[in-house]
Design a protein around this motif. Structure first.
Motif, short mmCIF file in Angstrom:
data_model
loop_
_atom_site.label_atom_id
_atom_site.label_comp_id
_atom_site.label_asym_id
_atom_site.label_seq_id
_atom_site.Cartn_x
_atom_site.Cartn_y
_atom_site.Cartn_z
N SER A 99 15.02 32.52 8.97
CA SER A 99 15.69 31.46 8.23
C SER A 99 17.01 31.94 7.64
CB SER A 99 14.78 30.96 7.11
OG SER A 99 15.42 29.97 6.34
N ILE A 100 18.07 31.21 7.92
CA ILE A 100 19.43 31.38 7.40
C ILE A 100 20.17 32.60 7.97
CG2 ILE A 100 20.88 31.55 5.31
CD1 ILE A 100 18.79 29.99 3.81
N PHE A 101 19.45 33.65 8.39
CA PHE A 101 20.15 34.83 8.90
C PHE A 101 21.05 34.48 10.08
CE2 PHE A 101 20.42 38.48 11.83
CZ PHE A 101 21.15 39.34 11.01
N TRP A 102 20.60 33.56 10.91
CA TRP A 102 21.37 33.17 12.09
C TRP A 102 22.75 32.62 11.73
CZ3 TRP A 102 22.79 28.12 12.05
CH2 TRP A 102 22.04 27.27 11.23
N VAL A 155 19.19 42.60 11.75
CA VAL A 155 19.86 42.66 13.06
C VAL A 155 18.90 43.16 14.13
CG1 VAL A 155 21.67 43.84 14.39
CG2 VAL A 155 22.18 42.95 12.10
N LEU A 156 18.19 44.23 13.83
CA LEU A 156 17.26 44.83 14.81
C LEU A 156 16.15 43.86 15.19
CD1 LEU A 156 16.41 47.39 16.37
CD2 LEU A 156 15.06 48.05 14.37
N SER A 157 15.62 43.15 14.22
CA SER A 157 14.48 42.28 14.48
C SER A 157 14.86 40.97 15.17
CB SER A 157 13.73 41.97 13.17
OG SER A 157 14.60 41.37 12.23
N THR A 158 16.16 40.68 15.29
CA THR A 158 16.60 39.44 15.94
C THR A 158 17.44 39.69 17.19
OG1 THR A 158 18.55 39.32 14.51
CG2 THR A 158 16.57 38.13 13.78
N ARG A 159 17.56 40.93 17.62
CA ARG A 159 18.51 41.25 18.69
C ARG A 159 18.17 40.59 20.01
NH1 ARG A 159 16.98 47.67 19.68
NH2 ARG A 159 14.76 47.33 20.16
N ASP A 160 16.91 40.26 20.26
CA ASP A 160 16.51 39.66 21.54
C ASP A 160 16.42 38.14 21.49
OD1 ASP A 160 16.29 42.19 22.77
OD2 ASP A 160 14.25 42.44 21.98
N ALA A 161 16.80 37.55 20.37
CA ALA A 161 16.70 36.09 20.22
C ALA A 161 18.09 35.48 20.16
CB ALA A 161 15.92 35.74 18.95
N SER A 162 18.23 34.31 20.74
CA SER A 162 19.51 33.60 20.68
C SER A 162 19.64 32.89 19.34
CB SER A 162 19.60 32.56 21.81
OG SER A 162 18.70 31.49 21.56
N ILE A 163 20.86 32.55 18.98
CA ILE A 163 21.10 31.82 17.74
C ILE A 163 20.40 30.47 17.77
CG2 ILE A 163 22.89 30.66 16.38
CD1 ILE A 163 24.71 33.08 17.03
N ALA A 164 20.42 29.81 18.92
CA ALA A 164 19.75 28.52 19.05
C ALA A 164 18.26 28.65 18.77
CB ALA A 164 19.99 27.94 20.44
N GLU A 165 17.65 29.74 19.21
CA GLU A 165 16.22 29.96 18.95
C GLU A 165 15.97 30.24 17.47
OE1 GLU A 165 14.85 31.94 23.22
OE2 GLU A 165 15.75 33.21 21.66
N LEU A 166 16.84 31.06 16.87
CA LEU A 166 16.64 31.46 15.48
C LEU A 166 16.79 30.29 14.51
CD1 LEU A 166 18.62 34.83 15.46
CD2 LEU A 166 16.13 34.54 15.57
N MET A 167 17.67 29.37 14.81
CA MET A 167 17.98 28.30 13.87
C MET A 167 16.91 27.20 13.85
SD MET A 167 21.10 26.37 15.85
CE MET A 167 21.45 25.24 14.51
N GLN A 168 15.97 27.24 14.78
CA GLN A 168 14.96 26.18 14.85
C GLN A 168 14.15 26.07 13.57
OE1 GLN A 168 12.57 26.61 18.39
NE2 GLN A 168 14.35 26.56 19.74
#
Length: 369
Positions: free
Chosen positions: A204-207, A352-365
């Motif tokens: 949440s919000i990091f993206w 950063v490390l925990s989200t490196r394999d996810a796209s911004i579109a995926e993270l913002m859901q």
């Protein structure tokens, strides 16, 4: 012995509060209000969520069916007659629809269901504290200010999103209409990540930071400050309020404050270092929303498959918040003896490390559900 009821324990903040109490080996009895067709389903959802906070299986398995109360604030009538509620001494109410989208349940859960639940608990004779989690943004702060805790006086037009308006409304309703409720209002600032687990519990919000730095432009200045705290610090503060004396009918910011808030320039440097890429520095551009919207043709190339309309809506909403350049005063909380929070830039590498394999579109859901 306290009998503590936590709502929202399958979510980001409620899960962090539960993880905190379990890690302490807390002897108080815990009850967890959770949605589910069966107690077993509710328990499974809670245990899945707890694993994201780095707990061992032994600790996770300390939560059993005896801790579960089935219920949903969207249909509060389904659980408010449960006789177990009459034994509760302390409530930490974390449950909410925390969406910046147009979720139809925002008002139903955050206002109507929450008030129905609070009114029920106000009639529990042994209840000592009802800690309600709001948001610091519910006060519609003035730009470029140090915001202190105060009663809310606002209207719908002052709020950028329905979520913050709903949180402002329920605070006012409980304060004015439930004078017998032993109420404590906790207003977290911007909760991003976990100081050890990064964004594993929630992105949440990091993206938003990733999105702005990928674009190389946004609506704020690099020297603007932002008040960010990790979710585990927020949980520490809520647990502290459980036992603190002299805090009833008080409002507390749970925030970074003047000492631990950071600038966007500092975030740029820290994220660049964590990802092994050059910082934007002087290449960053402060632009208007209109200029951002003119970049929409680049979105798929920059962000991968995405909904351009939702991306633009996100930029518009979060752009408003980023431009505020506000810090939320945390001196009241610090006087209770809590440590100062980690700075966002001190743990952003884990995000950063925990989200490196996810796209911004995926993270913002998670923020537009």
């Amino acid at each position: 012995m306290k009998k503590i009821l936590i709502t929202g324990s399958t979510g980001f903040l409620g899960g962090a509060v539960l993880a905190n109490l379990l890690q302490q080996g807390n002897d108080d009895h815990l009850y967890l209000l959770v949605r589910g067709n069966t107690p077993e389903e509710g328990l499974d959802r809670i245990q899945i969520n707890l694993r994201n906070f780095g707990l061992s299986e032994d600790v996770v398995n300390n939560v059993t069916l005896k801790n579960i109360i089935l219920g949903d604030l969207a249909t509060a009538e389904s659980f408010i007659d449960n006789p177990l509620l009459d034994e509760i001494t302390h409530v930490i109410n974390c449950a909410a629809v925390a969406s910046f989208g147009k979720n139809p349940f925002i008002w139903k859960v955050n206002v109507e269901g929450t008030f129905q639940f609070a009114e029920r608990m106000s009639r529990v004779r042994v209840l000592e504290k009802f800690i309600h989690v709001g948001t610091a943004m519910s006060c519609t702060p003035e730009p470029d200010s140090l915001v202190t805790e105060s009663e809310l006086v606002s209207n719908r037009e002052q709020h950028i999103v329905e979520y913050t308006w709903s949180k402002a409304t329920i605070e006012q309703m409980m304060t004015e209409r439930l004078p017998q409720l032993p109420l404590i209002i906790a207003r977290p600032s911007i909760v991003v990540g976990h100081s050890n687990q990064g964004c594993l519990p929630s992105a949440s919000i990091f993206w938003v930071f990733r999105m702005a730095l990928t674009l190389g432009k946004f609506t704020c200045q690099m020297q603007d400050r932002i008040d960010v705290i990790p979710v585990d610090y927020c949980a520490d503060a809520l647990v502290l309020l459980l036992s603190a004396e002299g805090v009833l009918n008080e409002i507390f910011h749970i925030s970074a404050g003047t000492d631990r808030s950071v600038t966007f320039a500092e975030i740029d440097e820290a994220m660049a270092k964590a990802s092994g890429t050059p910082a934007l520095g002087d290449n960053y551009q402060k632009v208007s929303y209109k200029q951002l919207s003119e970049s929409r043709k680049q979105f798929k190339a920059l962000f991968g498959p995405c909904n351009e309309r939702i991306m633009l809506r996100a930029m518009n909403l979060y752009g408003h918040f980023s431009e505020l350049n506000v810090v939320f005063d945390n001196s009241k909380l610090l006087k209770l003896g809590i440590r100062k929070p980690s700075k966002f830039i001190d743990y952003v590498d884990r995000c950063v490390l925990s989200t490196r394999d996810a796209s911004i579109a995926e993270l913002m859901q998670v923020d537009f559900k």
